[in-house]
Design an enzyme around this catalytic site. Structure first.
Site, PDB file in Angstrom:
ATOM      1  N   GLU A   1      11.357  -3.600  12.674  1.00  0.00           N
ATOM      2  CA  GLU A   1      12.501  -3.100  11.905  1.00  0.00           C
ATOM      3  C   GLU A   1      13.770  -3.151  12.756  1.00  0.00           C
ATOM      4  OE1 GLU A   1       9.593  -1.586  12.314  1.00  0.00           O
ATOM      5  OE2 GLU A   1       8.726  -1.168  10.337  1.00  0.00           O
TER       6      GLU A   1
ATOM      7  N   ASP B   1       0.799  -1.231   0.000  1.00  0.00           N
ATOM      8  CA  ASP B   1       0.000   0.000   0.000  1.00  0.00           C
ATOM      9  C   ASP B   1       0.833   1.283   0.000  1.00  0.00           C
ATOM     10  OD1 ASP B   1       0.910  -0.620   2.549  1.00  0.00           O
ATOM     11  OD2 ASP B   1      -0.876   0.151   3.555  1.00  0.00           O
TER      12      ASP B   1
HETATM   13  N1  UDP Z   1      -0.338  -7.893   5.330  1.00  0.00           N
HETATM   14  C1  UDP Z   1      -0.465  -9.275   5.233  1.00  0.00           C
HETATM   15  N2  UDP Z   1      -1.364  -9.932   6.038  1.00  0.00           N
HETATM   16  C2  UDP Z   1      -2.165  -9.264   6.943  1.00  0.00           C
HETATM   17  C3  UDP Z   1      -2.024  -7.862   7.042  1.00  0.00           C
HETATM   18  C4  UDP Z   1      -1.094  -7.205   6.244  1.00  0.00           C
HETATM   19  O1  UDP Z   1       0.232  -9.890   4.428  1.00  0.00           O
HETATM   20  O2  UDP Z   1      -2.964  -9.913   7.634  1.00  0.00           O
HETATM   21  C5  UDP Z   1       0.622  -7.176   4.470  1.00  0.00           C
HETATM   22  C6  UDP Z   1       0.035  -5.973   3.739  1.00  0.00           C
HETATM   23  O3  UDP Z   1      -0.517  -6.349   2.487  1.00  0.00           O
HETATM   24  C7  UDP Z   1       1.240  -5.053   3.601  1.00  0.00           C
HETATM   25  C8  UDP Z   1       2.073  -5.386   4.848  1.00  0.00           C
HETATM   26  O4  UDP Z   1       1.627  -6.658   5.301  1.00  0.00           O
HETATM   27  O5  UDP Z   1       1.999  -5.348   2.446  1.00  0.00           O
HETATM   28  C9  UDP Z   1       1.903  -4.370   5.966  1.00  0.00           C
HETATM   29  O6  UDP Z   1       0.523  -4.293   6.324  1.00  0.00           O
HETATM   30  P1  UDP Z   1      -0.223  -2.883   6.435  1.00  0.00           P
HETATM   31  O7  UDP Z   1       0.059  -2.066   5.227  1.00  0.00           O
HETATM   32  O8  UDP Z   1      -1.653  -3.146   6.753  1.00  0.00           O
HETATM   33  O9  UDP Z   1       0.521  -2.285   7.719  1.00  0.00           O
HETATM   34  P2  UDP Z   1       0.780  -0.781   8.156  1.00  0.00           P
HETATM   35  O10 UDP Z   1       0.628   0.125   6.975  1.00  0.00           O
HETATM   36  O11 UDP Z   1      -0.233  -0.536   9.194  1.00  0.00           O
HETATM   37  O12 UDP Z   1       2.173  -0.801   8.684  1.00  0.00           O
HETATM   38 MN    MN Z   2       0.773  -0.139   5.006  1.00  0.00          MN
END
Ligand code: UDP
Ligand code: MN
Length: 244
Positions: free
Chosen positions: A194, A108
Site C-alpha cells: 500500500e 474476502d
Molecule cells: N489472491 C490471488 N492469488 C493468490 C492469493 C490471493 O489473487 O495466490 C487474491 C485474493 O483472492 C484476495 C487478494 O488477493 O482478493 C488478497 O489475498 P488474501 O485475502 O489471501 O490476503 P490477506 O487477507 O492475507 O491480505
Molecule cells: Mn484477505
C-alpha cells in the site's frame, strides 16, 4: 452522472471462491454507478467466474493475470500482477473525460454500502479506517483539523501510509495522470504494498479523510477460514457434477 466506482478484485480458484464472490456481488449490485473489475489469478478466465459475473447484474470487466510460481510463496505480497492488470485496463479504456474512483476490493473482505458513498467524492486520494486488521480491532488514519497527521496501528508503524488495501481510494484521473504508478514486487517488503503504491501518487498531507474524519469503520478485513475437505472421497462418487 455519478462518478463511477471501479472496484478491483483479484481472485483465485479455491473451494470458497464462489461463496466469496457471491457475497461480494450481493453487495455490489446494490451500489449505483459501479463497475467491477475482476482479475483472476491464472492463465485464463474460468467458466465459474464468467457465469457468476453474467448472473450478477453488476456491470463488470473480467480479466486474468498469472502470478509467476516463484511469487506464490508465503510472505510474498499477493495479487500484485492482478491489480496491475486492472490498472492497465483502466489506462487503456478510460480517458480524461471519464469521472471515476478506483478502489481495491479483495474478495474476502466485508463492505458496507455506506463505504461506497463516502469514497465517491474522492478528489485525489481518500482514506478511512479498516476493521479487524493489523492485530487490532481497527486501524485508522489520525486526523487533526481535517488533515491526516498519522496512523493508529499496531503493526509496522514505520509504514509511511499505514493502511490496508481496503483503506483508500484513488480518483481515476490520478491513475491516468500517473501511468507508471503500479504495485511492485521488486524491493517490496511484506505489508508495504500500500505504502509503495501510494507514495508514487500522493503525500500524507494531501490525503482526504472520509467516514466522519476517520472515526467510523465501514469496511472489515475479514478472512475466511480454510475449509475442511478431509472427508472428500478420493475418487468421484456422486452421480452428478455440482459446481460449489
Ligand atoms: N489472491 C490471488 N492469488 C493468490 C492469493 C490471493 O489473487 O495466490 C487474491 C485474493 O483472492 C484476495 C487478494 O488477493 O482478493 C488478497 O489475498 P488474501 O485475502 O489471501 O490476503 P490477506 O487477507 O492475507 O491480505
Ligand atoms: Mn484477505
Amino acid at each position: 452522472a455519478l462518478p463511477v466506482i471501479y472496484a478491483i478484485t483479484p481472485t483465485y480458484t479455491r473451494a470458497v471462491q464462489k461463496a466469496e464472490l457471491t457475497r461480494l456481488s450481493n453487495t455490489f449490485r446494490q451500489v449505483p454507478g459501479f463497475h467491477w473489475i475482476v482479475v483472476e489469478d491464472g492463465g485464463a478466465r474460468t467458466e465459474l467466474v464468467s457465469r457468476l459475473l453474467a448472473r450478477s447484474a453488476v456491470p463488470h470487466t473480467h480479466l486474468h493475470a498469472l502470478t509467476p510460481r516463484r511469487y506464490k510463496r508465503g510472505g510474498m505480497p499477493r495479487a500484485t500482477e492482478q491489480r496491475n492488470a486492472a490498472l492497465g485496463w483502466l489506462r487503456a479504456h478510460r480517458t480524461r473525460g471519464d469521472r471515476g474512483v478506483v478502489f481495491f476490493a479483495d474478495d474476502d473482505n466485508t463492505y458496507s454500502l455506506e463505504l461506497f458513498e463516502e469514497m465517491r467524492s474522492t478528489q485525489r486520494v481518500s482514506v478511512w479506517p479498516v476493521g479487524l486488521v493489523g492485530g487490532r480491532r481497527y486501524e485508522r488514519p489520525l486526523v487533526e483539523k481535517g488533515r491526516v497527521v498519522g496512523w493508529y496501528t499496531g503493526w509496522r508503524a514505520d509504514r509511511p501510509f499505514a493502511t490496508d488495501m481496503a483503506g483508500f481510494a484513488v480518483n481515476l484521473q490520478v491513475i491516468l495522470a500517473n501511468p507508471r504508478a503500479v504495485f511492485k514486487r521488486r524491493g517490496s517488503q511484506p505489508g508495504m504494498q500500500e505504502s509503495d503504491f501510494l507514495k508514487q501518487i500522493t503525500r500524507v498531507e494531501e490525503l482526504e479523510p472520509k467516514a466522519a474524519n476517520c472515526t467510523q469503520v465501514l469496511v472489515w478485513h475479514t478472512r475466511t477460514e480454510k475449509v475442511n475437505l478431509g472427508n472428500e472421497p478420493k475418487h468421484r462418487q456422486d452421480t452428478v457434477m455440482i459446481e460449489v
